[in-house]
Design an enzyme around this catalytic site. Structure first.
Site, PDB file in Angstrom:
ATOM      1  N   LYS A  79       0.662  -1.311  -0.249  1.00  0.00           N
ATOM      2  CA  LYS A  79      -0.266  -0.156   0.193  1.00  0.00           C
ATOM      3  C   LYS A  79       0.725   0.900   0.083  1.00  0.00           C
ATOM      4  O   LYS A  79       2.014   1.501  -0.056  1.00  0.00           O
ATOM      5  CB  LYS A  79      -1.447  -0.080   1.521  1.00  0.00           C
ATOM      6  N   LYS A 116      -7.104  -6.345  -0.611  1.00  0.00           N
ATOM      7  CA  LYS A 116      -7.916  -5.912  -0.248  1.00  0.00           C
ATOM      8  C   LYS A 116      -8.672  -4.224  -0.768  1.00  0.00           C
ATOM      9  O   LYS A 116      -8.088  -3.909  -1.720  1.00  0.00           O
ATOM     10  CB  LYS A 116      -7.276  -5.321   1.100  1.00  0.00           C
TER      11      LYS A 116
END
Length: 232
Positions: free
Chosen positions: A27, A89
């Site tokens: 991320k 995700k």
């Protein structure tokens, strides 16, 4: 309880893998709770880890996309999933459209992990729906990291219920949200399958570089964590 460490590039991914992480999570922490990395970076990290024989599970976020933009969400899931990650995700906001997004994600052909954003409380209806859709795992996280941790956003009974019901549904369960080493014993009591960290492995802000010493301290704290009720 396994340790998920969020990283933003190849260097951090290799450091996390060598330092004791059980999951590598991709991320961009400078772009929000689930900030997305460029597709090229995600692919480069996957290749770098696998070429070195590192078989740890890899997850990647798609970025903070609004629930009404389901087309963009699904397109990004496909692009991220095509990079070879084990899990994609997707942040699930408290929104009237969350149920439809969850259904679409469950049928998109990629191993999606819905991440319920807990700052405004949990939409228990959406969470219950997600438990019926066959996802490999469900997670909780927070958006406003400076407002406190997941433990500040939700009460312990809500967290216990989330962990218990998700595991009962046959899914893995993960907790994240400005978690620190000081939360280790509380996490041990909840006993999720994995706990996610970024702030705790940085010397300053979560957008700063991953720090090897911070990671080592976190790994040791988690390894020796004990649920308060089991202490002698």
């Amino acid at each position: 309880m396994r340790l998920l460490v969020s990283v933003r590039n190849v260097e951090e991914a290799l450091l996390a893998a060598a330092g004791g992480a059980d999951f590598i999570d991709l991320k961009e922490p400078g772009q929000g709770a689930l900030g997305g990395l460029p597709i090229e970076t995600i692919r480069a990290v996957v290749v770098a880890l696998r070429e070195r024989g590192i078989t740890l599970p890899i997850s990647a976020t798609i970025g903070d996309l609004p629930m009404p933009d389901s087309g963009a969400i699904l397109a990004r899931v496909e692009a991220v999933g095509a990079c070879g990650v084990d899990y994609v995700k997707v942040g699930i906001e408290r929104d009237p459209g969350a149920g439809a997004v969850l259904f679409a994600l469950a049928n998109c052909g990629r191993p999606v992990v819905p991440v319920f954003i807990a700052d405004r409380g949990l939409d228990q209806h959406a969470v219950a729906r997600a438990r019926t859709l066959g996802f490999p795992a469900l997670m909780l996280d927070t958006a406003e990291k400076r407002a406190g941790s997941l433990f500040d956003a939700l009460g312990i009974e809500v967290l216990q219920g989330f962990v218990f019901a998700t595991r009962k549904a046959g899914m893995l369960v993960g907790l994240a949200g400005a978690l620190r080493a000081t939360h280790a014993d509380a996490l041990a009591e909840l006993a999720p399958d994995f706990a996610g960290f970024r702030s705790a492995v940085c010397r300053g802000e979560r957008s700063d570089a991953l720090d090897a010493q911070c990671l080592q301290e976190l790994v040791l704290s988690m390894r020796f964590a004990r649920a308060p009720l089991t202490r002698r």
